[in-house]
Design a protein around this motif. Structure first.
Motif, PDB file in Angstrom:
ATOM      1  N   ASN A  53       0.845  -1.190   0.000  1.00 55.23           N
ATOM      2  CA  ASN A  53       0.000   0.000   0.000  1.00 55.23           C
ATOM      3  C   ASN A  53       0.883   1.244   0.000  1.00 55.23           C
ATOM      4  O   ASN A  53       0.476   2.303   0.425  1.00 55.23           O
ATOM      5  CB  ASN A  53      -0.970  -0.001   1.186  1.00 55.23           C
ATOM      6  N   ALA A  54       2.121   1.072  -0.509  1.00 55.98           N
ATOM      7  CA  ALA A  54       3.050   2.190  -0.587  1.00 55.98           C
ATOM      8  C   ALA A  54       2.562   3.197  -1.611  1.00 55.98           C
ATOM      9  O   ALA A  54       1.898   2.847  -2.586  1.00 55.98           O
ATOM     10  CB  ALA A  54       4.439   1.683  -0.969  1.00 55.98           C
ATOM     11  N   ALA A  55       2.887   4.437  -1.401  1.00 57.55           N
ATOM     12  CA  ALA A  55       2.476   5.498  -2.328  1.00 57.55           C
ATOM     13  C   ALA A  55       3.194   5.328  -3.657  1.00 57.55           C
ATOM     14  O   ALA A  55       4.406   5.180  -3.710  1.00 57.55           O
ATOM     15  CB  ALA A  55       2.798   6.856  -1.721  1.00 57.55           C
ATOM     16  N   ALA A  56       2.435   5.336  -4.738  1.00 63.27           N
ATOM     17  CA  ALA A  56       2.994   5.232  -6.084  1.00 63.27           C
ATOM     18  C   ALA A  56       3.278   6.623  -6.611  1.00 63.27           C
ATOM     19  O   ALA A  56       2.452   7.521  -6.491  1.00 63.27           O
ATOM     20  CB  ALA A  56       2.014   4.514  -7.002  1.00 63.27           C
ATOM     21  N   VAL A  57       4.457   6.799  -7.189  1.00 61.77           N
ATOM     22  CA  VAL A  57       4.833   8.053  -7.830  1.00 61.77           C
ATOM     23  C   VAL A  57       5.538   7.700  -9.138  1.00 61.77           C
ATOM     24  O   VAL A  57       5.956   6.564  -9.340  1.00 61.77           O
ATOM     25  CB  VAL A  57       5.763   8.921  -6.944  1.00 61.77           C
ATOM     26  N   ALA A  58       5.675   8.680 -10.011  1.00 57.77           N
ATOM     27  CA  ALA A  58       6.395   8.444 -11.256  1.00 57.77           C
ATOM     28  C   ALA A  58       7.790   7.912 -10.938  1.00 57.77           C
ATOM     29  O   ALA A  58       8.468   8.436 -10.065  1.00 57.77           O
ATOM     30  CB  ALA A  58       6.480   9.730 -12.065  1.00 57.77           C
ATOM     31  N   GLY A  59       8.182   6.843 -11.601  1.00 55.26           N
ATOM     32  CA  GLY A  59       9.490   6.238 -11.366  1.00 55.26           C
ATOM     33  C   GLY A  59       9.493   5.118 -10.345  1.00 55.26           C
ATOM     34  O   GLY A  59      10.503   4.442 -10.179  1.00 55.26           O
ATOM     35  N   THR A  60       8.371   4.903  -9.642  1.00 58.70           N
ATOM     36  CA  THR A  60       8.287   3.822  -8.673  1.00 58.70           C
ATOM     37  C   THR A  60       8.544   2.488  -9.365  1.00 58.70           C
ATOM     38  O   THR A  60       8.017   2.232 -10.446  1.00 58.70           O
ATOM     39  CB  THR A  60       6.888   3.778  -8.004  1.00 58.70           C
ATOM     40  N   LYS A  61       9.362   1.640  -8.733  1.00 59.07           N
ATOM     41  CA  LYS A  61       9.634   0.298  -9.243  1.00 59.07           C
ATOM     42  C   LYS A  61       9.298  -0.700  -8.150  1.00 59.07           C
ATOM     43  O   LYS A  61       9.606  -0.471  -6.978  1.00 59.07           O
ATOM     44  CB  LYS A  61      11.097   0.144  -9.633  1.00 59.07           C
ATOM     45  N   ARG A 112       1.306   8.965 -13.254  1.00 57.37           N
ATOM     46  CA  ARG A 112       1.374   8.622 -14.682  1.00 57.37           C
ATOM     47  C   ARG A 112       1.091   7.137 -14.916  1.00 57.37           C
ATOM     48  O   ARG A 112       1.125   6.319 -13.994  1.00 57.37           O
ATOM     49  CB  ARG A 112       2.726   9.015 -15.267  1.00 57.37           C
ATOM     50  N   ASP A 113       0.882   6.794 -16.184  1.00 56.42           N
ATOM     51  CA  ASP A 113       0.635   5.409 -16.569  1.00 56.42           C
ATOM     52  C   ASP A 113       1.858   4.534 -16.308  1.00 56.42           C
ATOM     53  O   ASP A 113       2.990   5.034 -16.212  1.00 56.42           O
ATOM     54  CB  ASP A 113       0.294   5.311 -18.062  1.00 56.42           C
ATOM     55  N   ILE A 114       1.638   3.243 -16.251  1.00 59.47           N
ATOM     56  CA  ILE A 114       2.740   2.296 -16.110  1.00 59.47           C
ATOM     57  C   ILE A 114       3.637   2.419 -17.339  1.00 59.47           C
ATOM     58  O   ILE A 114       3.166   2.498 -18.473  1.00 59.47           O
ATOM     59  CB  ILE A 114       2.210   0.861 -15.950  1.00 59.47           C
ATOM     60  N   ASN A 115       4.929   2.432 -17.096  1.00 61.37           N
ATOM     61  CA  ASN A 115       5.913   2.546 -18.158  1.00 61.37           C
ATOM     62  C   ASN A 115       6.347   1.164 -18.661  1.00 61.37           C
ATOM     63  O   ASN A 115       6.550   0.971 -19.855  1.00 61.37           O
ATOM     64  CB  ASN A 115       7.121   3.336 -17.646  1.00 61.37           C
ATOM     65  N   LEU A 116       6.484   0.179 -17.734  1.00 64.03           N
ATOM     66  CA  LEU A 116       7.025  -1.127 -18.088  1.00 64.03           C
ATOM     67  C   LEU A 116       6.521  -2.192 -17.129  1.00 64.03           C
ATOM     68  O   LEU A 116       6.458  -1.960 -15.925  1.00 64.03           O
ATOM     69  CB  LEU A 116       8.559  -1.072 -18.025  1.00 64.03           C
TER      70      LEU A 116
END
Length: 98
Positions: A12-20, A41-45
């Motif tokens: 339940n960690a906060a998602a931010v751009a670049g999150t892996k 943002r949308d999922i990148n990969l």
């Protein structure tokens, strides 16, 4: 729907751009769901480690779901990515990058 998203197990960690993060896929899994607030943002990969890191993002269907907050607080829009394979999956790991 909102109830299903709130009931999901996992981080339940906060998602931010670049999150892996990694998703451990147990043998016999019939569906994979990734959900997070639509303000990110949308999922990148989505890399399938069992297929030499092949990007399988295209196998996921993206949808929007309004998810109600705790104790009935106002719902917010979530991005929900769902993969429902034709047959149960084998044990594997997906590496996800937002």
């Amino acid at each position: 729907d909102s109830v299903a998203i709130r009931a999901m197990a996992g981080s339940n960690a906060a998602a931010v751009a670049g999150t892996k993060f990694d998703i451990a896929i147990p043998a016999g899994c019939k569906q994979v769901v990734i959900a997070y607030p639509a303000t990110v943002r949308d999922i990148n990969l989505i890399a399938d480690k069992g297929a030499f890191g092949t990007d399988i993002k295209g196998s996921f269907v993206k949808q929007s779901v309004d998810v109600e907050g705790a104790n009935g607080y106002t719902a917010i829009e979530y991005k929900v990515y769902v993969y429902t394979p034709a047959a149960a999956l084998g044990a594997n790991t997906y590496n996800v990058t937002i």
